[in-house]
Enzyme design. Structure first.
Site, PDB file in Angstrom:
ATOM      1  CG  HIS A   1       9.661  -4.386  22.781  1.00 53.62           C
ATOM      2  ND1 HIS A   1       8.585  -5.585  22.083  1.00 53.62           N
ATOM      3  CD2 HIS A   1      10.860  -4.333  21.789  1.00 53.62           C
ATOM      4  CE1 HIS A   1       9.345  -5.724  20.551  1.00 53.62           C
ATOM      5  NE2 HIS A   1      10.285  -4.949  20.522  1.00 53.62           N
TER       6      HIS A   1
ATOM      7  CG  HIS B   1      10.030  -0.909  17.651  1.00 57.36           C
ATOM      8  ND1 HIS B   1      10.311  -1.411  16.413  1.00 57.36           N
ATOM      9  CD2 HIS B   1       9.842  -2.281  18.435  1.00 57.36           C
ATOM     10  CE1 HIS B   1      10.263  -2.820  16.973  1.00 57.36           C
ATOM     11  NE2 HIS B   1      10.083  -3.187  17.656  1.00 57.36           N
TER      12      HIS B   1
HETATM   13  P1  5GP Z   1      10.750  -6.549  17.347  1.00 59.46           P
HETATM   14  O1  5GP Z   1      10.779  -8.262  17.150  1.00 59.46           O
HETATM   15  O2  5GP Z   1      11.283  -5.768  15.837  1.00 59.46           O
HETATM   16  O3  5GP Z   1      11.782  -5.674  19.010  1.00 59.46           O
HETATM   17  O4  5GP Z   1       9.364  -6.485  17.878  1.00 59.46           O
HETATM   18  C1  5GP Z   1       8.652  -6.618  16.474  1.00 59.46           C
HETATM   19  C2  5GP Z   1       7.058  -6.808  17.737  1.00 59.46           C
HETATM   20  O5  5GP Z   1       6.232  -6.197  16.966  1.00 59.46           O
HETATM   21  C3  5GP Z   1       7.342  -7.874  17.707  1.00 59.46           C
HETATM   22  O6  5GP Z   1       7.002  -7.701  19.706  1.00 59.46           O
HETATM   23  C4  5GP Z   1       5.671  -8.336  16.913  1.00 59.46           C
HETATM   24  O7  5GP Z   1       4.815  -9.273  18.427  1.00 59.46           O
HETATM   25  C5  5GP Z   1       5.320  -6.746  16.955  1.00 59.46           C
HETATM   26  N1  5GP Z   1       4.170  -6.986  15.697  1.00 59.46           N
HETATM   27  C6  5GP Z   1       3.946  -7.005  15.040  1.00 59.46           C
HETATM   28  N2  5GP Z   1       3.758  -7.046  13.590  1.00 59.46           N
HETATM   29  C7  5GP Z   1       2.338  -6.501  14.525  1.00 59.46           C
HETATM   30  C8  5GP Z   1       0.716  -5.932  14.196  1.00 59.46           C
HETATM   31  O8  5GP Z   1       0.951  -5.762  13.014  1.00 59.46           O
HETATM   32  N3  5GP Z   1       0.786  -5.367  15.153  1.00 59.46           N
HETATM   33  C9  5GP Z   1       0.860  -4.876  16.573  1.00 59.46           C
HETATM   34  N4  5GP Z   1       0.541  -4.679  17.196  1.00 59.46           N
HETATM   35  N5  5GP Z   1       2.381  -5.485  17.062  1.00 59.46           N
HETATM   36  C10 5GP Z   1       2.642  -6.407  15.918  1.00 59.46           C
END
Ligand code: 5GP
Ligand code: ZN
Length: 123
Positions: free
Chosen positions: A111, A109
């Site tokens: 951001h 993903h």
């Molecule tokens: P990472 O840390 O993997 O780069 O980002 C994962 C992101 O996914 C985090 O910013 C977290 O807040 C978001 N996230 C985790 N679980 C969920 C969810 O169930 N729904 C949504 N909309 N975002 C999520």
């Protein structure tokens, strides 16, 4: 054994569940390749995740044939930034990868974060 089988079919991946509609999210964009929705814990006034529809663990698993997919993710982010009214002032596009990269959801993903002045240091 059951746990391993579940991981292989992505049944435990929260983003796969959002894409399939099994789990709720504020979906902003959906096409053949990606789905975009608001982050559940936003760190800025705009915080959107642009997620590949196909389960890919991280950048580490990308193949040369995924080049256009990655380009598409960035172009969708650009379009959403315009839609959110943050394009002119600017925003951050971040892809966390692996443990040291701070990745917490192992489904690729991007951001899109904006709506306020970013701190100088990358958090
Ligand atoms: P990472 O840390 O993997 O780069 O980002 C994962 C992101 O996914 C985090 O910013 C977290 O807040 C978001 N996230 C985790 N679980 C969920 C969810 O169930 N729904 C949504 N909309 N975002 C999520
Ligand atoms: Zn997934």
């Amino acid at each position: 054994m059951i746990w391993v089988a579940a991981i292989k079919t992505n049944m435990v991946c929260i983003f796969c569940k959002i894409i399939s509609g099994e789990s709720p999210a504020k979906i902003l964009h959906r096409d053949d390749l990606v789905t975009a929705f608001r982050d559940i814990h936003p760190i800025g006034p705009t915080h959107i995740l642009i997620v590949t529809n196909r389960h890919i663990d991280s950048v580490n698993e990308l193949e040369p044939e995924d080049e256009s997919l990655v380009g598409h993710m960035v172009l969708v982010a650009k379009q959403l930034a315009e839609q959110e009214g943050i394009a002119e002032r600017g925003y951050r596009l971040i892809v966390n990868t692996g443990a040291h990269g701070g990745q917490s959801v192992f489904h690729l993903h991007l951001h899109l974060i904006g709506g306020r002045l970013a701190r100088f240091a990358i958090e």
